[in-house]
Design a protein around this motif. Structure first.
Motif, PDB file in Angstrom:
ATOM      1  N   TYR A  78     -23.126  26.034  14.894  1.00  0.00           N
ATOM      2  CA  TYR A  78     -23.311  26.634  16.400  1.00  0.00           C
ATOM      3  C   TYR A  78     -23.567  25.451  17.472  1.00  0.00           C
ATOM      4  O   TYR A  78     -23.038  25.464  18.417  1.00  0.00           O
ATOM      5  CB  TYR A  78     -24.669  27.628  16.637  1.00  0.00           C
ATOM      6  N   LYS A  79     -24.415  24.169  16.763  1.00  0.00           N
ATOM      7  CA  LYS A  79     -24.381  23.122  17.717  1.00  0.00           C
ATOM      8  C   LYS A  79     -23.155  22.478  17.854  1.00  0.00           C
ATOM      9  O   LYS A  79     -22.662  21.791  19.154  1.00  0.00           O
ATOM     10  CB  LYS A  79     -25.408  22.403  17.158  1.00  0.00           C
ATOM     11  N   GLN A  80     -22.317  22.391  16.852  1.00  0.00           N
ATOM     12  CA  GLN A  80     -21.036  21.749  16.910  1.00  0.00           C
ATOM     13  C   GLN A  80     -20.056  22.611  18.101  1.00  0.00           C
ATOM     14  O   GLN A  80     -19.311  21.661  18.808  1.00  0.00           O
ATOM     15  CB  GLN A  80     -20.446  21.819  15.672  1.00  0.00           C
ATOM     16  N   GLU A  82     -21.034  24.125  20.455  1.00  0.00           N
ATOM     17  CA  GLU A  82     -21.746  23.939  21.732  1.00  0.00           C
ATOM     18  C   GLU A  82     -21.246  22.454  22.216  1.00  0.00           C
ATOM     19  O   GLU A  82     -20.660  22.317  23.309  1.00  0.00           O
ATOM     20  CB  GLU A  82     -23.174  23.850  21.756  1.00  0.00           C
TER      21      GLU A  82
END
Length: 118
Positions: A78-80, A82
């Protein structure tokens, strides 16, 4: 071409599960009929199917990974996403024409940055 040279597809977990269900169904029918020899054969089939099903499940990548590790992997993904979204947003507002104009300006025409020499 002989049939031994053909590769047979490897059974899937779903295939083993379907076979296990069928063998359990036949085992229950054998118990209801009371046939001892048939019951033994059916029981051995069920035992074999369960063992095959367990081995097939173990062969699934990351099946034994703990839940916490999987949650951390998902959070990292999810961070990637984002970060990629932020990059796409910054690229969508980027003006190629303005960047080219700025790079084509003469050094005397470019505004001074105001940075101090140290």
């Amino acid at each position: 071409m002989s049939s031994s040279s053909k590769e047979t597809p490897k059974p899937t977990a779903e295939g083993y599960l379907n076979k296990l269900y069928t063998d359990l169904y036949h085992l229950v029918n054998s118990v209801e009929k009371g046939s001892g020899s048939e019951l033994t054969v059916r029981l051995r089939n069920v035992e074999s199917d369960i063992a095959n099903f367990k081995e097939t499940l173990k062969a699934i990548p990351d099946i034994g990974v703990e839940e916490g590790k999987q949650r951390r992997q998902i959070a990292a993904l999810y961070k990637q996403i984002e970060i990629k979204d932020e990059l796409l947003e910054s690229l969508s507002t980027f003006s190629l024409e303005a960047a080219l104009r700025k790079s084509n300006e003469k050094p005397s025409e470019q505004p001074r940055s105001g940075s101090e020499d140290k």
